[in-house]
Scaffold this motif. Sequence first.
Motif, mmCIF file in Angstrom:
data_model
loop_
_atom_site.group_PDB
_atom_site.id
_atom_site.type_symbol
_atom_site.label_atom_id
_atom_site.label_comp_id
_atom_site.label_asym_id
_atom_site.label_seq_id
_atom_site.Cartn_x
_atom_site.Cartn_y
_atom_site.Cartn_z
ATOM 1 N N LEU A 11 52.109 58.059 126.616
ATOM 2 C CA LEU A 11 50.810 57.833 127.247
ATOM 3 C C LEU A 11 50.059 59.145 127.482
ATOM 4 O O LEU A 11 48.835 59.195 127.344
ATOM 5 C CB LEU A 11 50.999 57.083 128.564
ATOM 6 C CG LEU A 11 51.593 55.671 128.455
ATOM 7 C CD1 LEU A 11 51.704 55.026 129.829
ATOM 8 C CD2 LEU A 11 50.776 54.786 127.518
ATOM 9 N N SER A 12 50.786 60.208 127.835
ATOM 10 C CA SER A 12 50.138 61.505 128.045
ATOM 11 C C SER A 12 49.577 62.061 126.743
ATOM 12 O O SER A 12 48.458 62.583 126.703
ATOM 13 C CB SER A 12 51.126 62.503 128.661
ATOM 14 O OG SER A 12 51.477 62.126 129.978
ATOM 15 N N PHE A 13 50.355 61.951 125.671
ATOM 16 C CA PHE A 13 49.858 62.396 124.359
ATOM 17 C C PHE A 13 48.624 61.590 123.964
ATOM 18 O O PHE A 13 47.631 62.146 123.494
ATOM 19 C CB PHE A 13 50.954 62.221 123.309
ATOM 20 C CG PHE A 13 50.517 62.627 121.923
ATOM 21 C CD1 PHE A 13 50.657 63.935 121.499
ATOM 22 C CD2 PHE A 13 49.951 61.699 121.049
ATOM 23 C CE1 PHE A 13 50.248 64.319 120.223
ATOM 24 C CE2 PHE A 13 49.537 62.068 119.779
ATOM 25 C CZ PHE A 13 49.681 63.381 119.361
ATOM 26 N N ASN A 14 48.700 60.286 124.163
ATOM 27 C CA ASN A 14 47.598 59.396 123.818
ATOM 28 C C ASN A 14 46.319 59.791 124.559
ATOM 29 O O ASN A 14 45.235 59.836 123.978
ATOM 30 C CB ASN A 14 47.990 57.957 124.164
ATOM 31 C CG ASN A 14 47.108 56.927 123.491
ATOM 32 O OD1 ASN A 14 46.882 56.999 122.285
ATOM 33 N ND2 ASN A 14 46.623 55.974 124.253
ATOM 34 N N ALA A 15 46.466 60.082 125.859
ATOM 35 C CA ALA A 15 45.302 60.425 126.682
ATOM 36 C C ALA A 15 44.684 61.746 126.239
ATOM 37 O O ALA A 15 43.454 61.868 126.127
ATOM 38 C CB ALA A 15 45.702 60.496 128.150
ATOM 39 N N GLY A 16 45.524 62.757 125.995
ATOM 40 C CA GLY A 16 44.990 64.034 125.541
ATOM 41 C C GLY A 16 44.302 63.920 124.196
ATOM 42 O O GLY A 16 43.245 64.520 123.963
ATOM 43 N N TYR A 17 44.890 63.123 123.320
ATOM 44 C CA TYR A 17 44.342 62.947 121.972
ATOM 45 C C TYR A 17 42.979 62.249 122.015
ATOM 46 O O TYR A 17 41.999 62.730 121.440
ATOM 47 C CB TYR A 17 45.321 62.131 121.128
ATOM 48 C CG TYR A 17 44.954 62.052 119.673
ATOM 49 C CD1 TYR A 17 45.530 62.926 118.752
ATOM 50 C CD2 TYR A 17 44.044 61.109 119.190
ATOM 51 C CE1 TYR A 17 45.202 62.864 117.400
ATOM 52 C CE2 TYR A 17 43.711 61.044 117.854
ATOM 53 C CZ TYR A 17 44.294 61.920 116.968
ATOM 54 O OH TYR A 17 43.952 61.869 115.628
ATOM 55 N N ILE A 18 42.908 61.124 122.724
ATOM 56 C CA ILE A 18 41.671 60.346 122.720
ATOM 57 C C ILE A 18 40.560 61.066 123.478
ATOM 58 O O ILE A 18 39.390 60.989 123.103
ATOM 59 C CB ILE A 18 41.899 58.929 123.301
ATOM 60 C CG1 ILE A 18 40.697 58.027 122.984
ATOM 61 C CG2 ILE A 18 42.169 58.977 124.793
ATOM 62 C CD1 ILE A 18 40.924 56.565 123.359
ATOM 63 N N ASP A 19 40.928 61.802 124.541
ATOM 64 C CA ASP A 19 39.899 62.504 125.298
ATOM 65 C C ASP A 19 39.272 63.609 124.467
ATOM 66 O O ASP A 19 38.056 63.806 124.484
ATOM 67 C CB ASP A 19 40.496 63.079 126.585
ATOM 68 C CG ASP A 19 39.660 62.769 127.811
ATOM 69 O OD1 ASP A 19 38.774 61.890 127.723
ATOM 70 O OD2 ASP A 19 39.887 63.378 128.860
ATOM 71 N N THR A 20 40.102 64.354 123.716
ATOM 72 C CA THR A 20 39.580 65.456 122.907
ATOM 73 C C THR A 20 38.839 64.957 121.673
ATOM 74 O O THR A 20 37.713 65.385 121.389
ATOM 75 C CB THR A 20 40.729 66.390 122.483
ATOM 76 O OG1 THR A 20 41.407 66.852 123.651
ATOM 77 C CG2 THR A 20 40.196 67.579 121.704
ATOM 78 N N LEU A 146 45.094 62.843 133.817
ATOM 79 C CA LEU A 146 44.478 63.856 134.672
ATOM 80 C C LEU A 146 45.526 64.896 135.030
ATOM 81 O O LEU A 146 46.510 64.587 135.700
ATOM 82 C CB LEU A 146 43.914 63.203 135.937
ATOM 83 C CG LEU A 146 43.174 64.104 136.919
ATOM 84 C CD1 LEU A 146 41.933 64.697 136.252
ATOM 85 C CD2 LEU A 146 42.770 63.322 138.165
ATOM 86 N N MET A 147 45.309 66.142 134.597
ATOM 87 C CA MET A 147 46.315 67.181 134.780
ATOM 88 C C MET A 147 46.063 68.072 135.993
ATOM 89 O O MET A 147 46.901 68.914 136.331
ATOM 90 C CB MET A 147 46.374 68.067 133.527
ATOM 91 C CG MET A 147 46.807 67.325 132.276
ATOM 92 S SD MET A 147 48.495 66.669 132.375
ATOM 93 C CE MET A 147 48.148 64.898 132.363
ATOM 94 N N THR A 148 44.941 67.902 136.689
ATOM 95 C CA THR A 148 44.630 68.783 137.814
ATOM 96 C C THR A 148 45.664 68.656 138.927
ATOM 97 O O THR A 148 46.212 69.653 139.403
ATOM 98 C CB THR A 148 43.238 68.463 138.379
ATOM 99 O OG1 THR A 148 42.270 68.531 137.330
ATOM 100 C CG2 THR A 148 42.863 69.459 139.478
ATOM 101 N N GLY A 149 45.946 67.431 139.347
ATOM 102 C CA GLY A 149 46.925 67.222 140.409
ATOM 103 C C GLY A 149 48.323 67.637 139.982
ATOM 104 O O GLY A 149 49.088 68.201 140.775
ATOM 105 N N THR A 150 48.659 67.379 138.719
ATOM 106 C CA THR A 150 49.969 67.752 138.199
ATOM 107 C C THR A 150 50.140 69.267 138.190
ATOM 108 O O THR A 150 51.176 69.803 138.604
ATOM 109 C CB THR A 150 50.151 67.198 136.779
ATOM 110 O OG1 THR A 150 49.952 65.787 136.793
ATOM 111 C CG2 THR A 150 51.534 67.502 136.247
#
Length: 226
Positions: A11-20, A146-150
């Motif tokens: 899911l993290s890979f998917n989110a980074g991919y689709i957002d970019t 969302l990577m800010t909190g992480t």
Amino acid sequence: MLKMPKLPTVLSFNAGYIDTAGFLALHGLFTAHVTGNFVTLGAALVFRSSGTLAKILALPVFCIVVLGVRLLHYKLAELGRPILRTLFLLEWLLLIVGASLAWTLGPFPAADEFGTVAVGMIFVTAMAVQNAVHRVHLSYAPPSTLMTGTTTQIMLDLADKWHGGLSAEQRSAIDARLISFSFNVAVFALGCGCGALLFAIFSVKCFVLLPLTATLAYLHNEAKTK
């Protein structure tokens, strides 16, 4: 034998991919990290550039979909139907539709044309489903979009380790969290890099990868339920 990636990893890979890829293909629209559209909307208004319609629509569409997913969750529970399987299938279908339309209608020469907005909102809808699923069913894992909190938690944990005075149990918990959270950020960054690279090579055809990652998420859930 190759091991299937863990569900939060996919899911993290998917989110980074689709957002970019979405940001590049859809004229600055964030499809996973929708609050980022407030920034780009402000910039578009100041510079009087195009792309305001999709950015204005993104947050209400996202909110309505999350609300609908929560209500669907309750309805599926009442009917005794599989919840996660249904929601992952919904995301998978949305990504197939979005990728197909992007292939058919793209590349998108203007930000405010129908095709750009339609594909953008389909991808926003898909990622709203993923966000809702992650929040309810995968709350043990750091957020996938969302990577800010992480990143903040990683820095806090590092500071705590350097300060010292921790019990063995606290050190163990911090070490485990540092590994998990750092890996999450790295996978998201990998997704971003892949999204940018494949968009540069294949343009809007790069979105065909998204249904494949959604299939991995679905298969992972199926494997866990058996």
